[in-house]
Design an enzyme around this catalytic site. Sequence first.
Site, PDB file in Angstrom:
ATOM      1  N   LYS A  47       0.847  -1.180   0.000  1.00 32.65           N
ATOM      2  CA  LYS A  47       0.000   0.000   0.000  1.00 32.65           C
ATOM      3  C   LYS A  47       0.889   1.238   0.000  1.00 32.65           C
ATOM      4  CE  LYS A  47      -4.294   1.599   0.676  1.00 32.65           C
ATOM      5  NZ  LYS A  47      -5.441   1.231  -0.179  1.00 32.65           N
ATOM      6  N   MET A  73     -10.183   6.412  -2.425  1.00 31.47           N
ATOM      7  CA  MET A  73      -9.760   5.781  -1.173  1.00 31.47           C
ATOM      8  C   MET A  73      -9.143   6.774  -0.195  1.00 31.47           C
ATOM      9  SD  MET A  73     -10.758   2.734  -1.817  1.00 31.47           S
ATOM     10  CE  MET A  73     -10.024   1.770  -0.487  1.00 31.47           C
ATOM     11  N   LEU A  75      -5.794   7.203   0.396  1.00 29.95           N
ATOM     12  CA  LEU A  75      -4.545   6.687   0.969  1.00 29.95           C
ATOM     13  C   LEU A  75      -4.695   6.075   2.362  1.00 29.95           C
ATOM     14  CD1 LEU A  75      -2.061   9.512  -0.127  1.00 29.95           C
ATOM     15  CD2 LEU A  75      -2.428   7.301  -1.219  1.00 29.95           C
ATOM     16  N   CYS A 130      -1.576  10.261  -6.883  1.00 29.48           N
ATOM     17  CA  CYS A 130      -2.853   9.884  -6.285  1.00 29.48           C
ATOM     18  C   CYS A 130      -3.878  10.986  -6.514  1.00 29.48           C
ATOM     19  CB  CYS A 130      -2.714   9.616  -4.793  1.00 29.48           C
ATOM     20  SG  CYS A 130      -4.286   9.115  -4.051  1.00 29.48           S
ATOM     21  N   ASN A 193      -1.516   5.573 -13.068  1.00 25.45           N
ATOM     22  CA  ASN A 193      -2.454   5.511 -11.966  1.00 25.45           C
ATOM     23  C   ASN A 193      -3.867   5.620 -12.535  1.00 25.45           C
ATOM     24  OD1 ASN A 193      -3.565   5.566  -9.328  1.00 25.45           O
ATOM     25  ND2 ASN A 193      -1.863   6.815  -8.577  1.00 25.45           N
ATOM     26  N   GLY A 221      -9.998  -0.100 -14.606  1.00 28.93           N
ATOM     27  CA  GLY A 221     -10.643  -1.175 -15.338  1.00 28.93           C
ATOM     28  C   GLY A 221     -10.604  -0.991 -16.840  1.00 28.93           C
ATOM     29  N   GLY A 249      -3.140  -0.617 -15.821  1.00 31.31           N
ATOM     30  CA  GLY A 249      -4.390  -0.005 -16.258  1.00 31.31           C
ATOM     31  C   GLY A 249      -5.172  -0.838 -17.247  1.00 31.31           C
ATOM     32  N   GLY A 250      -6.350  -1.284 -16.844  1.00 26.60           N
ATOM     33  CA  GLY A 250      -7.271  -1.928 -17.765  1.00 26.60           C
ATOM     34  C   GLY A 250      -7.020  -3.385 -18.057  1.00 26.60           C
TER      35      GLY A 250
END
Length: 313
Positions: A47, A73, A75, A130, A193, A221, A249-250
């Site tokens: 994380k 989220m 962090l 982020c 990201n 996704g 990514g994806g």
Amino acid sequence: MTAIDLSATIGNETFQHPLINAAGVWDETATEMNAVLASAAGGLTTKSATLAPRAGNPQPRYFDTDLGSINSMGLPNQGLAYYLDFIANTDTDKPIDLSVTGTKMADQIDALKQIQASDFAGLCELNLSCPNVVGKPQIGYDLEATKEILDRVFAFYTKPLGVKLPPYFDLQQYDAMAEILNQYPLTYINAINSVGNGLVVDPETERVVIKPKGGFGGIGGKYIKPVALANVRAFRQRLRPEIKIIGTGGVNTGTDVFELILCGADIVELGTVVMQEGLDAFARINQELTYLMEAKGYQKLADFRGHLQEYDA
């Protein structure tokens, strides 16, 4: 037929399989991280750790959609000391990539100073991207701030370091960021990201689906695979060859992994698909990649890495 070799090397670490978890997926606690290490994943990303523990944004902050996910989220993590202690006391032959971040530059610098002073000598990832910390911009979209933090970091940091970048959408952005990144002894970049700030609406309730930031969050996704492919390809064309690339990514299938490596990725991270399917996704996608390589006659990842062809009618 000779066995397919799925191994890849980044810095001083060799991944026997090219798939690892994206930071923020099954990696906040020791129980989750041990589960990733026990799976078919080639390694572990922790994380993104801040200096002190964080609770993150209020719930609900993650939502699955038909084509992916949205999250804000904020962090949530156990604090840097927790992850350093986990790594120091974990017996594994799989690489562990320690992800770090902060809500201000001074905290990121302090975190890396602690890592430099520690016994940890593996890969470290500085998260510059982020999109889900309320009121805080992404450093990766500010060229001057990016250069400032890298100047300060490499004045003292001598261990293998990568940076996680936000998605870029313009060729000039790739040019400008690559010009900066090429000035430093980076081990790798991680592209991309989540795509922030998206919005998902529930037409039945006529409201947004997550609570933080009025419903705005990072999109992951299937939606974002073309953006991830573009970023990996563009940076592979512009960065010094010794700077490796993690593609993120994806990814939902072995074909998706193949495409990212074809664009120039060295290894690939899984995010939304692991959230939705669980850790079994690593074994399934590894097997799909193996079958695809066998069908194409490729023995190792280097046989096709970065070999994407342009259209030639």
